[in-house]
Design an enzyme around this catalytic site. Sequence first.
Site, PDB file in Angstrom:
ATOM      1  CG  ASP A 113      -8.123  29.233  77.225  1.00 24.57           C
ATOM      2  OD1 ASP A 113      -8.586  28.573  78.177  1.00 24.57           O
ATOM      3  OD2 ASP A 113      -6.922  29.205  76.914  1.00 24.57           O
ATOM      4  NE  ARG A 134      -0.827  25.353  79.416  1.00 32.16           N
ATOM      5  CZ  ARG A 134      -1.126  25.948  80.542  1.00 32.16           C
ATOM      6  NH1 ARG A 134      -0.188  26.427  81.329  1.00 32.16           N
ATOM      7  NH2 ARG A 134      -2.376  26.091  80.930  1.00 32.16           N
TER       8      ARG A 134
HETATM    9  O1  MRU Z   1      -4.785  24.456  76.214  1.00 35.17           O
HETATM   10  P1  MRU Z   1      -4.115  25.378  77.176  1.00 35.17           P
HETATM   11  O2  MRU Z   1      -3.297  24.674  78.205  1.00 35.17           O
HETATM   12  O3  MRU Z   1      -3.363  26.478  76.470  1.00 35.17           O
HETATM   13  O4  MRU Z   1      -5.321  26.054  77.909  1.00 35.17           O
HETATM   14  C1  MRU Z   1      -5.124  26.886  79.018  1.00 35.17           C
HETATM   15  C2  MRU Z   1      -6.307  26.977  79.858  1.00 35.17           C
HETATM   16  O5  MRU Z   1      -7.396  26.661  79.472  1.00 35.17           O
HETATM   17  C3  MRU Z   1      -6.103  27.512  81.201  1.00 35.17           C
HETATM   18  O6  MRU Z   1      -6.835  26.788  82.096  1.00 35.17           O
HETATM   19  C4  MRU Z   1      -6.564  28.871  81.334  1.00 35.17           C
HETATM   20  O7  MRU Z   1      -7.378  29.121  82.323  1.00 35.17           O
HETATM   21  C5  MRU Z   1      -6.338  29.915  80.434  1.00 35.17           C
HETATM   22  S1  MRU Z   1      -4.673  30.412  80.554  1.00 35.17           S
HETATM   23  C6  MRU Z   1      -4.471  31.339  81.992  1.00 35.17           C
END
Ligand code: MRU
Length: 316
Positions: free
Chosen positions: A209, A19
């Site tokens: 994201d 992820r």
């Molecule tokens: O659902 P995830 O764990 O894939 O989401 C990741 C995030 O939201 C992280 O906090 C993020 O800041 C982006 S990835 C560097």
Amino acid sequence: MELRSPQEVASALKEMKMRGAPLIGVAAAYGLALTAYHSRAKTREDLLKELETSADLIRATRPTAVNLFWAVDRVLKRAYETVGDHEAVRRAVIEEANRMADEDVEVNKRIGRNGSKLLRDGDTVLTHCNAGSLATVDYGTALAVIRSAWEEGKRINVIADETRPKLQGARLTAYELMRDGVPVTLITDGMVGYVMAKGLVDKVIVGADRIVRDAVINKVGTYTVAVLAREHKVPFYVAAPRSTFDLEKNAEEVEIEMRSPEEVTHVGSVRIAPEGVKVLNPAFDITPISYVTAIICEDGVIYREEFENLLEERTA
Ligand code: MRU
């Protein structure tokens, strides 16, 4: 974890065994590389068709992090632009995935160097979720800034919130920072107001994201942190590569992933909520750009006003 086919890559993405936006992107590229590697296609056209099928499978895994779509499009573009037969296309696709993995680390190091200038010796930085090595190929985005400042000799303390429901802060950020020897204190998400009101936080740095025209979309709970940061006059920084920017869209046009109720009703395999309770489980939330002090990317630090100018220039 070894993944041997695009189907295995897609399942691992969906189940969040991998992820974090940048890692999701590079993994998607390798999903296509695996398609090319195992393909028995005898013509260029057949290989391109197989790549399109895998691309659809991978695109359907997680909707919010734009890096996934960026990566799939980039590899497909390379495949279509490659002159030659199926062997040439196969080599090009694999090479592109490898290049993207290398670039990710390079870009993260640049994000780290650009952002570390914003941190002072002795600062306490609050971060949310995990935007570290475990969300990227290596080095991280938000954690790249902290790592870089630490490597420069600045004594940085980190407050990591646990990040319900998947606990990326507790499981991943706390682990990564402890491994690197960076002092980290773990709190629950509900304690962010307490630490801010006590004046224990100098800066917030989170990842993203998707950065759209009017907002930063990041792990659910980010918006709460941003509102508290504004209330307590704490700078709120977002660290992310350009591959996370989606400046054609506004937040309302982006699908926020909804995940299973079990993530909320259970901790691990233990049920903590009554059977049959109604659950809402958005994986991300939307922080309006007005709450963002600056975005740190590989090209530098973009303060909010500059970001808004950048958008105006694009539409002019
Ligand atoms: O659902 P995830 O764990 O894939 O989401 C990741 C995030 O939201 C992280 O906090 C993020 O800041 C982006 S990835 C560097």
